[in-house]
Design an enzyme around this catalytic site. Sequence first.
Site, PDB file in Angstrom:
ATOM      1  N   LYS A   1     105.490  -7.178 107.650  1.00  0.00           N
ATOM      2  CA  LYS A   1     104.503  -8.232 107.937  1.00  0.00           C
ATOM      3  C   LYS A   1     105.102  -9.308 108.835  1.00  0.00           C
ATOM      4  O   LYS A   1     104.486  -9.737 109.803  1.00  0.00           O
ATOM      5  CB  LYS A   1     104.012  -8.876 106.629  1.00  0.00           C
ATOM      6  CG  LYS A   1     103.242  -7.951 105.730  1.00  0.00           C
ATOM      7  CD  LYS A   1     102.744  -8.660 104.483  1.00  0.00           C
ATOM      8  CE  LYS A   1     103.865  -9.147 103.581  1.00  0.00           C
ATOM      9  NZ  LYS A   1     104.721  -8.077 103.040  1.00  0.00           N
ATOM     10  N   THR A   2     106.312  -9.753 108.472  1.00  0.00           N
ATOM     11  CA  THR A   2     106.932 -10.807 109.274  1.00  0.00           C
ATOM     12  C   THR A   2     107.230 -10.283 110.680  1.00  0.00           C
ATOM     13  O   THR A   2     107.062 -10.989 111.670  1.00  0.00           O
ATOM     14  CB  THR A   2     108.198 -11.332 108.568  1.00  0.00           C
ATOM     15  OG1 THR A   2     107.817 -11.797 107.270  1.00  0.00           O
ATOM     16  CG2 THR A   2     108.827 -12.474 109.332  1.00  0.00           C
TER      17      THR A   2
ATOM     18  N   ASP B   1     102.558 -17.037 107.786  1.00  0.00           N
ATOM     19  CA  ASP B   1     103.287 -16.030 106.998  1.00  0.00           C
ATOM     20  C   ASP B   1     103.204 -16.407 105.514  1.00  0.00           C
ATOM     21  O   ASP B   1     102.961 -17.562 105.183  1.00  0.00           O
ATOM     22  CB  ASP B   1     104.760 -15.987 107.453  1.00  0.00           C
ATOM     23  CG  ASP B   1     105.440 -14.667 107.065  1.00  0.00           C
ATOM     24  OD1 ASP B   1     104.781 -13.807 106.454  1.00  0.00           O
ATOM     25  OD2 ASP B   1     106.638 -14.497 107.390  1.00  0.00           O
ATOM     26  N   GLU B   2     103.409 -15.446 104.640  1.00  0.00           N
ATOM     27  CA  GLU B   2     103.389 -15.693 103.186  1.00  0.00           C
ATOM     28  C   GLU B   2     102.095 -16.396 102.772  1.00  0.00           C
ATOM     29  O   GLU B   2     102.103 -17.357 101.994  1.00  0.00           O
ATOM     30  CB  GLU B   2     104.593 -16.561 102.764  1.00  0.00           C
ATOM     31  CG  GLU B   2     105.935 -16.049 103.255  1.00  0.00           C
ATOM     32  CD  GLU B   2     106.553 -15.008 102.333  1.00  0.00           C
ATOM     33  OE1 GLU B   2     105.908 -14.613 101.348  1.00  0.00           O
ATOM     34  OE2 GLU B   2     107.682 -14.583 102.625  1.00  0.00           O
TER      35      GLU B   2
ATOM     36  N   GLN C   1     103.036 -10.723  95.735  1.00  0.00           N
ATOM     37  CA  GLN C   1     104.223 -11.580  95.809  1.00  0.00           C
ATOM     38  C   GLN C   1     103.873 -13.058  95.663  1.00  0.00           C
ATOM     39  O   GLN C   1     104.640 -13.920  96.077  1.00  0.00           O
ATOM     40  CB  GLN C   1     104.959 -11.350  97.124  1.00  0.00           C
ATOM     41  CG  GLN C   1     105.559  -9.963  97.234  1.00  0.00           C
ATOM     42  CD  GLN C   1     106.403  -9.830  98.487  1.00  0.00           C
ATOM     43  OE1 GLN C   1     107.478 -10.398  98.590  1.00  0.00           O
ATOM     44  NE2 GLN C   1     105.901  -9.093  99.452  1.00  0.00           N
TER      45      GLN C   1
ATOM     46  N   ARG D   1     113.792  -6.991  97.230  1.00  0.00           N
ATOM     47  CA  ARG D   1     114.740  -7.549  98.206  1.00  0.00           C
ATOM     48  C   ARG D   1     115.828  -6.545  98.566  1.00  0.00           C
ATOM     49  O   ARG D   1     116.535  -6.688  99.553  1.00  0.00           O
ATOM     50  CB  ARG D   1     115.437  -8.826  97.657  1.00  0.00           C
ATOM     51  CG  ARG D   1     114.559 -10.009  97.304  1.00  0.00           C
ATOM     52  CD  ARG D   1     113.653 -10.391  98.426  1.00  0.00           C
ATOM     53  NE  ARG D   1     112.335  -9.808  98.211  1.00  0.00           N
ATOM     54  CZ  ARG D   1     111.422  -9.663  99.173  1.00  0.00           C
ATOM     55  NH1 ARG D   1     111.678 -10.041 100.395  1.00  0.00           N
ATOM     56  NH2 ARG D   1     110.247  -9.134  98.921  1.00  0.00           N
TER      57      ARG D   1
HETATM   58  P1  ATP Z   1     108.292  -9.321 102.727  1.00  0.00           P
HETATM   59  O1  ATP Z   1     107.017  -8.959 102.035  1.00  0.00           O
HETATM   60  O2  ATP Z   1     109.450  -9.159 101.810  1.00  0.00           O
HETATM   61  O3  ATP Z   1     108.220 -10.642 103.417  1.00  0.00           O
HETATM   62  P2  ATP Z   1     107.740  -8.071 105.237  1.00  0.00           P
HETATM   63  O4  ATP Z   1     106.505  -7.265 105.022  1.00  0.00           O
HETATM   64  O5  ATP Z   1     107.608  -9.348 105.921  1.00  0.00           O
HETATM   65  O6  ATP Z   1     108.507  -8.212 103.856  1.00  0.00           O
HETATM   66  P3  ATP Z   1     109.740  -7.515 107.211  1.00  0.00           P
HETATM   67  O7  ATP Z   1     110.751  -8.443 106.689  1.00  0.00           O
HETATM   68  O8  ATP Z   1     108.988  -7.863 108.418  1.00  0.00           O
HETATM   69  O9  ATP Z   1     108.732  -7.121 106.025  1.00  0.00           O
HETATM   70  O10 ATP Z   1     110.377  -6.080 107.431  1.00  0.00           O
HETATM   71  C1  ATP Z   1     111.222  -5.458 106.461  1.00  0.00           C
HETATM   72  C2  ATP Z   1     112.331  -4.717 107.154  1.00  0.00           C
HETATM   73  O11 ATP Z   1     111.817  -3.564 107.806  1.00  0.00           O
HETATM   74  C3  ATP Z   1     113.009  -5.526 108.230  1.00  0.00           C
HETATM   75  O12 ATP Z   1     114.363  -5.207 108.238  1.00  0.00           O
HETATM   76  C4  ATP Z   1     112.337  -5.043 109.496  1.00  0.00           C
HETATM   77  O13 ATP Z   1     113.149  -5.230 110.617  1.00  0.00           O
HETATM   78  C5  ATP Z   1     112.107  -3.579 109.204  1.00  0.00           C
HETATM   79  N1  ATP Z   1     110.950  -3.001 109.911  1.00  0.00           N
HETATM   80  C6  ATP Z   1     109.694  -3.444 109.903  1.00  0.00           C
HETATM   81  N2  ATP Z   1     108.894  -2.667 110.632  1.00  0.00           N
HETATM   82  C7  ATP Z   1     109.660  -1.674 111.127  1.00  0.00           C
HETATM   83  C8  ATP Z   1     109.417  -0.524 111.978  1.00  0.00           C
HETATM   84  N3  ATP Z   1     108.221  -0.254 112.447  1.00  0.00           N
HETATM   85  N4  ATP Z   1     110.467   0.254 112.245  1.00  0.00           N
HETATM   86  C9  ATP Z   1     111.698  -0.011 111.763  1.00  0.00           C
HETATM   87  N5  ATP Z   1     111.991  -1.041 110.971  1.00  0.00           N
HETATM   88  C10 ATP Z   1     110.982  -1.871 110.657  1.00  0.00           C
HETATM   89 MG    MG Z   2     108.011 -11.335 105.302  1.00  0.00          MG
END
Ligand code: ATP
Ligand code: MG
Length: 697
Positions: free
Chosen positions: A38-39, A223-224, A254, A639
């Site tokens: 997402k981030t 975000d969040e 979350q 995490r």
């Molecule tokens: P959270 O809910 O914990 O905030 P998030 O959904 O924001 O998580 P991110 O932190 O954006 O997730 O991504 C999680 C990990 O996966 C990061 O290391 C990111 O670089 C990697 N990632 C995300 N998308 C891809 C992709 N398409 N290919 C490879 N790696 C990815």
């Molecule tokens: Mg995130």
Amino acid sequence: MSSLDSDFLLKNLNEGQKEAVSAPLSNVLVIAGAGTGKTRVLVSRISWLVQVENLKPREIMAVTFTNKAAKEMQERIAMLIGESNVRMLWASTFHSVCLRLLRSYSRQAGLQPGFGVLDTDNQTAFIKRIMSEIDYIGELKPSEVASKISKFKERRQRAADVAFSYKEEDPYLVKIYDIYERECISQNVVDFSELLLRTVELLENNESVRDLQHRRFKEILVDEFQDTNSLQFDFLKLLAGPQTHIMAVGDDDQSIYGWRGADYTNMSNFKKDFAPVKTVLLKDNYRSTQNILDMANTLIAKGSERLLPKVLEGNNGVGSKVNIIKCASEYVESDFIVNTIKLLHAKGISYDDFAVLYRTNQQSLLLEQRLSISGIPFVIYGGQKFFERAEIQDALAYMRLLLNPLDDQALRRIINVPPRRIGEKVVTQLSDIAYERGSSLFETIKMLIDYAKDENVPKELKSLAKKLSVFYDLMEKLKACRESQNLPDLVRSVIEITGLVDYYKQKDLKSNKGALDNQKHKNLEQLVSNASVFNNERFGEALENAEENLDPLLNFISNVTLSSSTELNAEGIEGEGQRQALVNLMTMHASKGLEFKVVFLAGFEKNLLPSFRSENDFREGQRRAYDEERRLAYVGITRAQERLFISYALSRTVYGRTENTGASSFLREIVAQYKEQKPDDRPYKISLPDILGSLLK
Ligand code: ATP
Ligand code: MG
């Protein structure tokens, strides 16, 4: 921009992510589980907006949960669109955004330029004083009153609004709120919730300010989103004009700040209030191994009232089994954690790839000790932070008073620090006179000094004036410095001319334990370095038609105040110039959004997680807090990238009392779920802490 470039932007994204990043300009909701990117989507979307949609960075606002997250975001975007462009982008927390707007339109918001921001400690001290002045005899602690006042503000209730309606609980509460509200105005200070409330009121009541923002911000990204409260939601509604779009990303599973007013149903409200909304779901998790995800999925599946049931699917193979470690006591537990870190580090894992997460801050004490003894370098996020230290608060109080002479709170703090024979009695006398005259303490001092120049005034008054003029002259000197010096020099003058450095040097010598913690005068020196780093950074772009005050001292103080909040910032304490890799210690709350190769969840046990209180509520039929604990545990588990250790103790000493504890009900639930399966098919393995060697195979 060529199609080649836009291909490049989308290259490292899956289909769902691409869909969100390249969506036509519209309101978008990305709702997806932990680690699904997402981030990453949010950051890529900003680049897309600039490079493909040709938006100017100044037309974009990105709101994240902590200053740390905001900074990381800026760095990542800078790599894509360049340093100078990223300066124009507003990427920060809700609180910083609001502060910036209020600084720009202070008069319209009913504040005087240079208004101060009360951090949580100062706010509590403020309320404590009011409570003692009205001889409060109720049961509430100042911190409880502070949080009740915040709750009122989150509901947009001013003291006048609650005066008649609020009959329950403590009758003094409304009175304290009323006095507090009036004194904040007369002292020209705002607390954290006030930042939001006042901005909402500003936008609501002032059409021209609102219109300006509507024209300026074309895209807002949050975000969040699951942890926004209703005031933040209202703020977004007011800030977004007819041409503005919002992208909200979040995960209802979350949502962990309900206790502070966050409301994850804002995600469904968003769909209604900002319709039409394009919704994108993401499924693939890129962070963790499948065993870790299975634990997380099993735990969260039992949560009630999920907006959208989600199952995380991994991309990183099955991975090692999650280790559940049963320890005799918390001592055994912390030794296990420390020894495991040592072993894995020896096998080549860098210290900063480790995180130890816990439910309560108290749990960190023992871990700190054991890590120190073992010589493992670590950083604690959200412990007592640099800016909360007494010596730093003293220096800051001088600067606050310099900026805002109405700030009685700041004056009280430092009128006799270092000691200059202005005791409690003098301050009380002074307060009485100030109260009668309706003027600030600082004005009163000036008045008294002038008055005592007259030959005929009584001797006591003369001697009072003499004492006070030491302080007054000092402030005058600092005022002159402020006019002639740059920020770091000014901060140096503040700590030196006031005598603070010498004062704390003496104290350090006396305590002479040599511990890092005792180097208070060094912390003051550090403040000068901070100011000089800050001075070299940007102050941000001025708003058009606004009276934004670019006074460096004001900016510095505002920045410091916001970053001293545990809620807003997960900034750790680092020793001087430390740049080495450090093991990360923090609460599960503070770990939101982050990821680490190896994660320890310490104290996954009865009375801790879920918390004692929430479990009680649950037994009495109230699920809210209990559900939130479940989500918190889910945040903790998700995490971990490669290895996860979940530990619990059978007995733990809390406040001097040793109690029998045991595995968390969440853990028992997960284990029950897999009891029919063969051990090999389970995502976890339960062991005692003495199996270190075999762990590492
Ligand atoms: P959270 O809910 O914990 O905030 P998030 O959904 O924001 O998580 P991110 O932190 O954006 O997730 O991504 C999680 C990990 O996966 C990061 O290391 C990111 O670089 C990697 N990632 C995300 N998308 C891809 C992709 N398409 N290919 C490879 N790696 C990815
Ligand atoms: Mg995130």
